[in-house]
Design an enzyme around this catalytic site. Sequence first.
Site, PDB file in Angstrom:
ATOM      1  CB  CYS A 117      63.615 -10.544 -97.291  1.00 23.62           C
ATOM      2  SG  CYS A 117      64.673  -9.069 -97.368  1.00 23.62           S
ATOM      3  CE  LYS A 199      61.010  -4.034 -99.710  1.00 18.80           C
ATOM      4  NZ  LYS A 199      61.354  -5.278 -99.008  1.00 18.80           N
ATOM      5  CE  LYS A 252      57.031  -3.818 -99.178  1.00 14.12           C
ATOM      6  NZ  LYS A 252      57.964  -4.710 -98.576  1.00 14.12           N
ATOM      7  CB  SER A 278      52.802  -2.053 -92.474  1.00 13.47           C
ATOM      8  OG  SER A 278      54.021  -1.390 -92.753  1.00 13.47           O
TER       9      SER A 278
END
Length: 326
Positions: A117, A199, A252, A278
């Site tokens: 990315c 995502k 995700k 996270s």
Amino acid sequence: MHPTDRPRRLRTDGVRPLVSETSLSASDLVAPVFVDATTDERVPIETMPGHERVPVSEAVARVEEVRETGVEAVIVFGIPESKDSEGTRAYAEDGVVQRAIRRISAETDAYVIGDVCLCEYTDHGHCGVIEESAETDPTLTVKNDETLELLAETAVSQADAGADMVAPSAMTDGQVRAIRDALDDAGHEAVALMSYAVKYESAFYGPFRDAADGAPAFGDRRHYQMDPANRREALREARIDAEEGADVLMVKPGLPYLDVVGDLRREFDHPIAAYNVSGEYAMLHAAAEKGWLDLEATAHESLLSLKRAGADLIITYFAEDLAERL
Ligand code: PBG
């Protein structure tokens, strides 16, 4: 009157393990590792207790710590020495991730995955090249097709450094095909591709963006990452990536999207990955710190639930802690 069905018969300690449908093992887990070109010491990541950014000189030691717990796979994220509008340090031969991967693959037996990315490498923090007017018109953010080439270059440079797998996470249309073609042209047909196929534009990435210094300087990512409201669209995204040649399909974040993990499991024969992100890690730590939740138990239950929903592999900041206890 007796109950006709008594599921409780199968809940005694003797039989529970025999009828258990799901299990977790260290071989299901991938540990994220952060390599930072701006420091020569390990720096704790405040929002992710137990995690650190490490300098390139410590990358091998960091990966050995992961492997000692029984986890064999790592995904490497980089914090570059400098950023610019085109994210050139993402695809530099001597970029932070390339230098780290070169050492890790030469000196350890870890299975090495590179996150592909640009957001950690661009000065504007978006995942690709942006339109001139993006700052004033937030609907114009990442230029899709111009970004493809840079992502392909990033993937090839990671494969050149020794990555076993690359994982594009930019949500650029066509990125899987562009990267697969570029890898094959460069002689890297053996390098696997795990697509962040589904995502979402999620608020659960907050702590990571602090850790990797990758928050967008203006606007957000909603014009390229998926709308959390959408479930059918996830199948469309996954189908495109499967057709373009992805070996593994990822969803995700993980826990808020178990329905989507389950959908992909039923629709595809590919291995399915889930990213326990996270924010999922940080919220359990924060609650545990207050004494409101049992950290070990909730972490285990989270990852078990991702597997039960259909994930074959899980990227998680809990990898080492969990593996140590298994
Ligand atoms: C890069 C990338 C991000 C994460 C993984 N790769 C950040 C983002 O999209 O903002 C997030 C991981 C996490 O929150 O644990 N694009």
